[in-house]
Design an enzyme around this catalytic site. Structure first.
Site, PDB file in Angstrom:
ATOM      1  N   GLU A  39       0.221   6.892   2.837  1.00 32.97           N
ATOM      2  CA  GLU A  39      -0.239   8.113   2.176  1.00 32.97           C
ATOM      3  C   GLU A  39       0.913   9.097   1.939  1.00 32.97           C
ATOM      4  OE1 GLU A  39      -2.833   8.623   0.631  1.00 32.97           O
ATOM      5  OE2 GLU A  39      -4.074   6.970   1.333  1.00 32.97           O
ATOM      6  N   TYR A 122      -5.076  17.029   1.076  1.00 32.07           N
ATOM      7  CA  TYR A 122      -5.371  15.676   0.603  1.00 32.07           C
ATOM      8  C   TYR A 122      -5.122  14.622   1.677  1.00 32.07           C
ATOM      9  CZ  TYR A 122      -4.662  11.035  -0.960  1.00 32.07           C
ATOM     10  OH  TYR A 122      -4.734   9.675  -1.005  1.00 32.07           O
ATOM     11  N   ASP A 140      -7.158  14.255  -4.714  1.00 34.46           N
ATOM     12  CA  ASP A 140      -5.828  14.136  -5.320  1.00 34.46           C
ATOM     13  C   ASP A 140      -5.941  14.340  -6.834  1.00 34.46           C
ATOM     14  OD1 ASP A 140      -7.011  11.824  -6.193  1.00 34.46           O
ATOM     15  OD2 ASP A 140      -5.140  10.684  -6.114  1.00 34.46           O
TER      16      ASP A 140
END
Length: 351
Positions: A39, A122, A140
């Site tokens: 991520e 996020y 996102d």
DNA sequence: AAGGCGGGGAC
DNA sequence: GTCCCAGCCTT
């Protein structure tokens, strides 16, 4: 969106995802550490770009403890070319915090995750939902675009107000047990079907019938975004300096643009042959051949470098404390040099 | 709220 | 050339 539509949205989206999910390196084993690393790498970075970096990183640094102990040079070398290098430094800081404050375990709750450097709204939602199954939204750029079209929202998705609207809606829709899959499905839809720049493939969309943007025939015009500002232009002169088979490099300041990465000596402005000679003298280089290497342009998000380069073959030198002198092989193995200098480092790599 | 912070792919 | 990408941080 009414409750019935939300239910339909969940079902259609997950059905589609089960048949269309891409095979990605971090998906076969969604352990917290792997989800976290992926991520962070994926922030503002395309999936195809991240793949090789992720594989190499997991092999080189397989545990949080090793990440906490890694040297900055080795870490930046693993990140070389990926961009946004503060992500790498924050990764190491966060690893230390996880070891000290969370007993070596990545936390599963949003607040604890957000307390770690590099993890914001996020990424905290992504890690919590994908690695731990927490029902938290992960908003996102894909999700903002998809939901703006689904709801025919004409607001600026860069504004906090519109973001909050979309986050609240996704939170309401997100009632399924498979929270991680739901979030990934929404992003996957944005990345492969609900494409940006006026090119949504509505014919392939599993939730077309629920999409107000499509029904009103305005999906391609959404989302609305403010126009970007012009980039600032900087002129630079790059010196590739060779002395006895070694090349001069130096480390950039540890804050700001490309912080703590390595670079060839360079100065502001486009220097002539004579100006270059004077500058080299200031650096203790009194006798040398100067050969032009041509121009190069590098575009950053907010800045352009317009560069000219000189190759300097040094015959004699007074003092060389200004730089590190490294062989091409050492540079390739140890020193992280940003892509901006690629036009002038290619010559070294060829050696 | 706005700007800094990389690099690359698609058009 | 333009847009935008599984954003975050600082001011």
């Amino acid at each position: 969106m009414d409750l019935g539509s939300m239910k339909q949205f969940n079902i259609k989206l997950l059905e589609w995802y089960d048949c269309n999910a891409r095979i990605l390196p971090w998906r076969d084993d969604p352990s917290p550490y792997r989800v976290w690393i992926s991520e962070i790498m994926l922030q503002q970075t395309r999936v195809d770009t991240v793949k090789p970096y992720f594989k190499r990183f997991m092999k080189a640094v397989p545990t949080i403890q090793e990440l906490a102990d890694i040297s900055e040079d080795r870490l930046l070398k693993l990140w070389e070319g990926l961009g946004y290098y503060s992500r790498a430094r924050n990764l190491k800081k966060a690893a230390a915090a996880i070891m000290q404050e969370f007993e070596g375990q990545i936390p599963s709750d949003i607040q604890s995750l957000k307390s770690l450097p590099g993890i914001g709204p996020y990424t905290s939602g992504a890690i919590a939902s994908i690695a731990f199954g927490v029902k938290a939204p992960a908003i996102d750029g894909n999700v903002l675009r998809v939901m703006a079209r689904i709801t025919a929202n004409k607001g600026d998705i860069a504004s906090p107000r519109i973001k909050k609207e979309i986050e609240d809606l996704v939170s309401q829709i997100l009632t399924v047990e498979r929270a991680g899959d739901f979030n990934q499905a929404l992003m996957e839809l944005g990345a492969t079907v609900c494409l940006p720049n006026g090119s949504p493939k509505c014919a392939e969309c599993p939730v077309q019938a629920l999409c107000k943007g499509h029904l009103q025939d305005i999906a391609a015009e959404l989302p609305v975004k403010a126009k970007k500002k012009d980039r600032r232009i900087e002129q630079k002169t790059i010196f590739v300096i060779e002395y006895k088979g070694n090349i001069a490099i130096r480390q950039r300041a540890n804050e700001g643009l490309l912080s703590s990465l390595w670079e060839f000596p360079n100065v502001e402005g486009h220097l002539s042959y004579e100006e270059s000679k004077a500058r080299l003298k200031e650096w203790g280089i009194t006798s040398c051949e100067i050969m032009p290497m041509g121009t190069s342009k590098h575009i950053f998000t907010h800045l352009e470098w317009h560069m000219i380069g000189y190759f300097i073959l040094v015959q004699s030198i007074q003092e060389y404390n200004n730089f590190i002198w490294a062989t091409g092989e050492e540079i390739k193995k140890q020193y992280s040099i940003p892509t901006a200098f690629k036009a002038y480092s290619r010559l070294i790599n060829d050696k």
